[in-house]
Write an enzyme that holds these catalytic residues in place. Structure first.
Site, PDB file in Angstrom:
ATOM      1  N   VAL A 128       8.572 -13.004  12.062  1.00  0.00           N
ATOM      2  CA  VAL A 128       7.641 -12.611  11.213  1.00  0.00           C
ATOM      3  C   VAL A 128       6.932 -11.261  11.924  1.00  0.00           C
ATOM      4  O   VAL A 128       6.348 -10.406  10.989  1.00  0.00           O
ATOM      5  CB  VAL A 128       6.220 -13.688  11.387  1.00  0.00           C
ATOM      6  CG1 VAL A 128       5.341 -13.208  10.547  1.00  0.00           C
ATOM      7  CG2 VAL A 128       7.003 -15.221  11.238  1.00  0.00           C
TER       8      VAL A 128
ATOM      9  N   ASN B 110       6.330  -7.523  12.897  1.00  0.00           N
ATOM     10  CA  ASN B 110       6.539  -6.337  12.080  1.00  0.00           C
ATOM     11  C   ASN B 110       7.067  -5.327  13.231  1.00  0.00           C
ATOM     12  O   ASN B 110       6.448  -5.276  14.262  1.00  0.00           O
ATOM     13  CB  ASN B 110       5.354  -5.884  11.177  1.00  0.00           C
ATOM     14  CG  ASN B 110       5.453  -6.334   9.962  1.00  0.00           C
ATOM     15  OD1 ASN B 110       6.328  -6.318   9.166  1.00  0.00           O
ATOM     16  ND2 ASN B 110       4.393  -7.138   9.457  1.00  0.00           N
TER      17      ASN B 110
ATOM     18  N   ARG C  78      -0.972  -4.933  13.215  1.00  0.00           N
ATOM     19  CA  ARG C  78      -1.118  -3.452  12.525  1.00  0.00           C
ATOM     20  C   ARG C  78      -2.490  -3.321  12.676  1.00  0.00           C
ATOM     21  O   ARG C  78      -3.478  -4.106  11.906  1.00  0.00           O
ATOM     22  CB  ARG C  78      -0.837  -3.377  10.971  1.00  0.00           C
ATOM     23  CG  ARG C  78      -0.151  -2.010  10.690  1.00  0.00           C
ATOM     24  CD  ARG C  78       0.891  -2.133   9.722  1.00  0.00           C
ATOM     25  NE  ARG C  78       0.751  -2.725   8.723  1.00  0.00           N
ATOM     26  CZ  ARG C  78       0.626  -2.565   7.327  1.00  0.00           C
ATOM     27  NH1 ARG C  78       0.969  -1.160   7.120  1.00  0.00           N
ATOM     28  NH2 ARG C  78       0.683  -3.479   6.333  1.00  0.00           N
TER      29      ARG C  78
ATOM     30  N   HIS D  64      10.679  -4.846   3.873  1.00  0.00           N
ATOM     31  CA  HIS D  64       9.230  -5.476   3.834  1.00  0.00           C
ATOM     32  C   HIS D  64       8.369  -4.027   4.309  1.00  0.00           C
ATOM     33  O   HIS D  64       7.968  -3.957   5.326  1.00  0.00           O
ATOM     34  CB  HIS D  64       9.139  -6.452   5.010  1.00  0.00           C
ATOM     35  CG  HIS D  64       7.441  -7.025   4.687  1.00  0.00           C
ATOM     36  ND1 HIS D  64       6.917  -7.491   3.843  1.00  0.00           N
ATOM     37  CD2 HIS D  64       6.817  -7.193   5.853  1.00  0.00           C
ATOM     38  CE1 HIS D  64       5.691  -7.984   4.119  1.00  0.00           C
ATOM     39  NE2 HIS D  64       5.607  -7.735   5.436  1.00  0.00           N
TER      40      HIS D  64
END
Ligand code: APR
Length: 313
Positions: A119, A121, A83, A176
């Site tokens: 893991v 995203n 990100r 999450h």
């Protein structure tokens, strides 16, 4: 005992740090895979050359292919884009779905009995992609999120009270994302609920900081996102599985009726041991908590629906 093998796909910040933690803790041999030529080989060699100083015998290799990953006990998927400031986890959806789909296909084919730890995203949605692409049962597809979110909450609680993080436990459920559900009632210091130790407005401030925990680091780093704490969280899951510990850890699991949710990955307390997810623990939620959990699950569902409507890339 045969040597255990963990393959880490993606040799970026999270992947390389995860490889380091696994090797240095002597948990398993590590195969580091990345699409960039030289990167996994270089980081793998560097990590291997640290072994005599650190003092472990784990073998670490880097590769741009999947041959070396064959018969892994665990495959950790960290490949994808991180990100950037101003970018939500959801913006990453289409791009990372394509990457996760292709790497999971390649890895699962060579390690049909492995446990997949996801893991990349947006986490909950990527777990769906990994489950579909691998065809693995729910026991062997688990997302890393809750340990990280809980670790952030634990850190902030411990700082607030000036006590050891070791005595501080916290529970964060749900997706999450911005709708994660930190549960103060189940968050304790030496067994004492924090609701007995802190005023409501301070707890709310810590909850908000936990929700914004990922974004806080992205804003500070300016390029890239958190990796020390995510890698530590993955290593804890790897340890629980390889040593059949029966650890109770918050992870994203594919729910099949638990918490009133069916066919969706959501963060819940999981028992991790040999074979991966051994059990989902169901706890009773208060009215308000149940509403927040439902809202969080709805946000995951929305993302998964969006993903399913996208062309396959
Ligand atoms: N196959 C293998 N590796 C790939 C592929 C692919 N198809 N596509 C990208 N990668 C690699 C990149 O080359 C890069 O080295 O994935 C790595 C990602 O590393 P970073 O950019 O450093 O990202 P990182 O901080 O490690 O985060 C990875 O974890 O926490 C999440 O949100 C985060 O989704 C992100 C992921």
């Amino acid at each position: 005992m045969p040597r255990r093998k963990v393959s880490v796909i993606g040799a970026g910040n999270v992947g390389a740090t995860t490889a380091q933690r696994i090797a240095e803790a002597g948990l398993a041999d590590v195969v580091l895979v990345d699409i960039i030529e030289g990167l996994p080989q270089g980081k793998g060699l560097d990590l291997a050359e640290a072994a005599p100083v650190v003092g472990h015998d784990a073998r670490i290799v880097g590769s741009n292919g999947y041959e070396e990953t064959a018969n892994s006990d665990i495959v950790v998927v960290t490949s994808g884009l991180a990100r950037q400031p101003g970018m939500s986890r959801d913006d990453l959806l289409a791009k990372n779905a394509g990457i996760v789909r292709s790497v999971v296909r390649d890895a699962a084919r060579r390690s049909p009995d492995a446990v997949l730890i996801v893991v990349t995203n947006p986490l909950d949605a990527m777990c769906h992609v990994a489950k579909d692409a691998s065809g693995f049962p729910r026991e062997r597809v688990i997302g890393m999120a809750g340990i990280l979110d809980s670790a952030r909450f634990r850190t902030f609680i411990a700082w607030e009270l000036g006590v050891s993080v070791e005595d501080t436990h916290a529970f964060v459920l749900g997706g999450h994302g911005d709708t994660m559900v930190p549960l103060p009632r189940y968050s304790t210091v030496a067994g004492i609920p924090i609701t007995e130790l802190l005023p409501t407005e301070r707890i709310e401030a810590l909850v908000q900081r936990t929700r914004d925990g990922g974004a806080e680091i992205v804003a500070l780093l300016k390029s890239g996102s958190a990796y020390y704490a995510p890698a530590a969280a993955v290593a804890e899951m790897v340890d629980a599985i390889l040593h059949d510990r029966g650890r109770v850890l918050p992870c994203a699991a594919y729910l099949q009726g638990e918490y009133g949710v069916d066919g969706l990955f959501v963060g819940v307390p999981c028992v991790l041991g040999e074979g991966g997810l051994q059990r989902v623990l169901e706890i009773r939620l208060s009215g308000e908590e149940a509403v927040a959990f439902r809202k969080s699950a709805d946000a995951v569902r929305e993302l998964v629906d969006k993903l399913q409507a996208m062309p396959v890339v």
